[in-house]
Design a protein around this motif. Structure first.
Motif, PDB file in Angstrom:
ATOM      1  N   UNK A 442     -14.486  37.408  82.652  1.00  0.00           N
ATOM      2  CA  UNK A 442     -15.088  37.749  81.369  1.00  0.00           C
ATOM      3  C   UNK A 442     -16.218  36.761  81.060  1.00  0.00           C
ATOM      4  N   UNK A 443     -17.351  37.316  80.762  1.00  0.00           N
ATOM      5  CA  UNK A 443     -18.505  36.486  80.427  1.00  0.00           C
ATOM      6  C   UNK A 443     -18.514  36.196  78.932  1.00  0.00           C
ATOM      7  N   UNK A 444     -18.452  34.923  78.611  1.00  0.00           N
ATOM      8  CA  UNK A 444     -18.468  34.528  77.205  1.00  0.00           C
ATOM      9  C   UNK A 444     -19.906  34.584  76.670  1.00  0.00           C
TER      10      UNK A 444
END
Length: 460
Positions: A442-444
Motif C-alpha cells: 500500500x502506497x501511503x
C-alpha cells in the motif's frame, strides 16, 4: 680380626637365607615371594599370592599340547582310546631302547613337540612340513606399494625413478577408484526391466488413490442447467443455502465469543477504576460478607468439642481383633478359591464367549473398513489430510431471475482452473494446501503544505 670375620660371615649367611627364602621359586620355575611379612598395599598382595596350583595346571596343559598337539579335553574318545584285539608284533622294534651312554641333554633335544613351529619367512623346508592352508601368503605388489605409501618410504616408480611421497596421491591418503567408478557400465539406465540385484519392495499400505473411482471431470448437477427442472433447481438452491448457513454459523459464533471477551474486559477495567478511586490496589480487597459471617459464627456458635483420645486396647481386645482379622482373611481366601474353581469349570464357556467377541470385533472392523473404502470411492472431499482439510468445492447455482432460457443469453459461471485443482485434490493427486494471499504494497499518500500557504497572513 677373627671375631669380625665370624660376625660378617654370620650376617652374610642370614642375609643369604632371607634372599633365598624370598626368591625361592615354585615347582614349575616361577618366582615366588610369599615369605614377605609386609602386606600393606595392593602390590604386596599381588606379589605374595600363591599361584603354584595355577602354574602346575597351566604347565600340564602345555605338556599335553607339546605331546599331542592340543589339549586332551578337546580330543574325541576315538583319538584317545583304542581297543587292541590282535596286538602288534612290531611294538618292541618301535619302542626306544634304554641306553646309559646317551646323555640327558641328547634325550631332551630328541623330544619333539607336536605343535608346528612358527616360521618368520616362507621357505622350502617350512612349506614342505605344512599344509596348503597353513602356508603364509606372500605380500602382493599392491599391498607392498600401499604399505610404502603409508610409511612414506622411498620407492621406485616408472622408469626406475624415486616417487616423492609428498605428491598428491602418493602419501598416506588413498586416492582409489570409487564403487561407482568400479561398477560403471554394468547398469543400463534405459533398461525397461529392473535388474534382479536391485529388488523393489512394494509398500505395505495401499495408496488411497488406488481406491478412488472418481471421474476427472464429474458430471454437473441437473439444477445447474441453463433451463433446469424446478425440483432439481430447488434442491441445488437448498444445498447451497445449507453450505452458506454453516459458514455464517461459524462467523456468528466467533463474533459472539469476541463480544463476550470485550464485555469481560470492560467489566474488569471498570472494577479496576473503582479500586483506584477508593485508593486500594485491584485484587487487595477482602469481601465484607465473609468477615461478617466469621464474626457471627464466632459470637453465636459454640466451640467445637474436644477430640477424644482413643484408649489403649488391652491384650484380650488385641487378640480378639487379630482373631477377627484372621477370620475375615480366611473368608476372603475361601471366596477367591471358590471363584477360581468356578472359573475353571466355566473355562469352555469363557473360551466360547471370547471367540464370539473376537468374531464380533472382526466383523465390525471389516464393516468399518468397507465403509471407509466406500467413502474413499467418492473422493477425499471434506477429509483432513496432514495439516489441511480437502475442500469440498463450491456450488455454482443461479437464482430464478438469473436463469437464461436460451444458449445465446447464457453467462459463464464458476472457474475452470479452480474446479480442476479441487478435482485433483479429491482424487489424491496433489496434497491439500492453504490459500496463500500476497499482501499488496500500500502506497501511503504524503501531504505537503506549500510555502506560500504558510505566509498567507503576510500577503494580506
Amino acid at each position: 680380626m677373627a671375631a669380625t670375620t665370624f660376625i660378617a660371615s654370620t650376617l652374610g649367611a642370614s642375609i643369604a637365607e632371607q634372599v633365598a627364602g624370598k626368591a625361592a621359586g615354585s615347582s614349575v620355575g616361577a618366582p615366588a615371594q610369599r615369605n614377605q611379612s609386609s602386606r600393606k598395599g595392593k602390590r604386596a598382595w599381588r606379589k605374595n599370592v600363591d599361584l603354584d596350583e595355577v602354574e602346575e595346571g597351566l604347565e600340564e596343559l602345555r605338556t599335553e599340547e607339546r605331546l599331542t598337539g592340543t589339549a586332551l579335553q578337546k580330543k574325541k574318545d576315538e583319538e584317545l582310546f583304542q581297543v587292541d584285539v590282535a596286538g602288534d608284533d612290531q611294538i618292541r622294534k618301535i619302542l626306544p631302547k634304554f641306553s646309559e651312554r646317551v646323555l640327558t641333554s641328547t634325550k631332551i633335544l630328541a623330544q619333539r613337540s607336536a605343535v608346528p613351529a612358527v616360521f618368520s619367512r616362507a621357505s622350502a623346508s617350512s612349506s614342505s612340513s605344512t599344509t596348503k592352508a597353513e602356508k603364509r601368503k606372500l605380500v602382493t605388489h599392491e599391498d607392498k606399494s600401499k604399505l610404502l605409501r603409508i610409511g612414506k618410504k622411498l620407492r621406485r616408480g616408472p622408469f626406475n625413478a624415486y616417487v616423492d611421497p609428498d605428491q598428491v596421491g602418493e602419501g598416506s591418503a588413498m586416492l582409489e577408484l570409487s564403487e561407482a567408478a568400479k561398477k560403471a557400465g554394468t547398469y543400463d539406465v534405459w533398461a525397461e526391466e529392473v535388474p534382479e540385484s536391485v529388488p523393489v519392495k512394494a509398500p505395505q499400505s495401499h495408496h488411497p488413490r488406488s481406491l478412488i473411482s472418481l471421474a476427472a471431470v464429474p458430471s454437473p448437477h441437473e439444477g445447474q442447467s441453463y433451463n433446469p427442472p424446478l425440483t432439481s433447481h430447488q434442491e441445488l438452491l437448498r444445498a447451497a443455502n445449507e453450505v452458506e448457513e454453516q459458514k455464517y454459523k461459524g462467523v456468528d459464533e466467533l463474533e459472539a465469543m469476541k463480544a463476550k471477551m470485550e464485555q469481560a474486559r470492560q467489566i474488569a477495567a471498570a472494577e479496576a477504576a473503582v479500586h483506584v478511586a477508593a485508593g486500594v490496589a485491584p485484587g487487595m480487597t477482602v469481601p465484607e460478607i465473609a468477615d461478617q459471617a466469621d464474626e457471627e459464627e464466632g459470637e453465636g456458635a459454640e466451640p467445637p468439642p474436644p477430640k477424644k483420645v482413643p484408649e489403649r486396647k488391652t491384650k484380650q481386645q488385641r487378640k480378639k481383633a487379630e482373631k477377627l482379622r484372621a477370620e475375615k482373611r480366611a473368608l476372603a481366601e475361601k471366596a477367591a478359591r471358590k471363584r477360581m474353581l468356578a472359573s475353571v469349570d466355566s473355562a469352555k464357556a469363557l473360551r466360547k464367549s471370547i471367540a464370539r467377541d473376537l468374531a464380533t470385533r472382526e466383523r465390525l472392523r471389516a464393516q468399518r473398513q468397507a465403509q471407509m473404502q466406500e467413502k474413499l470411492k467418492r473422493g477425499l472431499a471434506g477429509q483432513k489430510i496432514g495439516k489441511h482439510k480437502v475442500p469440498e468445492g463450491e456450488i455454482d447455482v443461479q437464482l430464478g431471475e438469473e436463469l437464461s432460457e436460451s444458449l445465446r443469453a447464457l453467462k459463464p459461471e464458476g472457474n475452470l482452473f479452480r474446479d480442476r485443482f479441487v478435482s485433483m485434490q479429491h482424487r489424491a493427486l496433489i496434497e491439500p494446501r492453504a490459500v496463500v494471499t500476497t499482501k499488496k504494497a500500500r502506497r501511503k499518500t504524503k501531504e505537503y503544505e506549500k510555502h506560500s500557504y504558510k505566509k498567507f497572513d503576510r500577503e494580506y
